[in-house]
Write a protein that holds these residues in place. Sequence first.
Motif, short mmCIF file in Angstrom:
data_model
loop_
_atom_site.label_atom_id
_atom_site.label_comp_id
_atom_site.label_asym_id
_atom_site.label_seq_id
_atom_site.Cartn_x
_atom_site.Cartn_y
_atom_site.Cartn_z
N ASN A 1 0.87 -1.18 0.00
CA ASN A 1 0.00 0.00 0.00
C ASN A 1 0.90 1.22 0.00
N GLN A 2 1.17 1.74 -1.17
CA GLN A 2 2.13 2.82 -1.31
C GLN A 2 1.58 4.19 -0.92
N ASP A 3 0.27 4.32 -0.76
CA ASP A 3 -0.31 5.64 -0.47
C ASP A 3 -0.49 5.92 1.01
N LEU A 4 -0.66 4.92 1.83
CA LEU A 4 -0.88 5.13 3.27
C LEU A 4 0.22 4.47 4.09
N TYR B 1 1.51 13.92 5.28
CA TYR B 1 2.33 12.88 4.67
C TYR B 1 3.46 12.50 5.63
N SER C 1 3.40 12.11 -5.88
CA SER C 1 2.32 11.96 -6.87
C SER C 1 1.40 13.17 -6.86
N ASP C 2 1.04 13.65 -5.67
CA ASP C 2 0.16 14.82 -5.56
C ASP C 2 0.81 16.07 -6.14
N LYS D 1 -4.12 17.31 4.02
CA LYS D 1 -3.30 16.12 3.80
C LYS D 1 -2.02 16.20 4.61
N ASN E 1 5.54 8.72 -1.29
CA ASN E 1 5.14 8.42 -2.68
C ASN E 1 3.89 9.19 -3.06
N LYS E 2 2.94 9.27 -2.15
CA LYS E 2 1.69 9.99 -2.40
C LYS E 2 1.97 11.50 -2.52
N TYR F 1 -0.71 9.83 4.65
CA TYR F 1 -0.16 9.55 3.34
C TYR F 1 1.36 9.37 3.39
N THR F 2 1.90 8.69 2.38
CA THR F 2 3.33 8.42 2.30
C THR F 2 4.04 9.44 1.42
#
Length: 161
Positions: free
Chosen positions: A47-50, A123, A64-65, A121, A60-61, A57-58
């Motif tokens: 789970n790369q987003d959480l 991270y 991406s954002d 958000k 990676n997220k 969030y991570t």
Amino acid sequence: MGVKKMRIELSENLINNIIQRVEYDYENVKEEDKYDLILRALNQTFNQDLDGLTKVYTRNKLESDIFDVVWHNENTLIKRTYLCVDIDDLQGYMDYYGLPKGDELILDVVKYLKELYPNTKIYRFSGDEFVVNITGQEIKNIENKLERNIKYSLVNIEVLR
């Protein structure tokens, strides 16, 4: 190579890759904490987003954002403000008090950030670093109500397309 042996080697490779994702030296972790460490790393692997521990969030997220904002935004000027937070000497704290107390401290920091900046958000950038998207919000004074020193800085990003 038999199927069973191949499965065992794949499993060992998977576990080694997962352990490498963990920020702490696996060999120096107390035996009773290794299972939790592997479970958290498994969660991060799939789970790369959480983040597995904090449920924020991570990194990676975040990347991406930021990419989405820059490349999928019709505005010619894009402005973002991020609060970057660092737990000072988290590794020393965890070495002294153990992994569970370190995790507790990390969760306290996340809870505090969520109270300061609800509905935004957050991270987990690395083991002891967090980034909060505070674009368009009032910059609040971070008081140190926690056990450790917290360092923070603001990062303003402006992109002209």
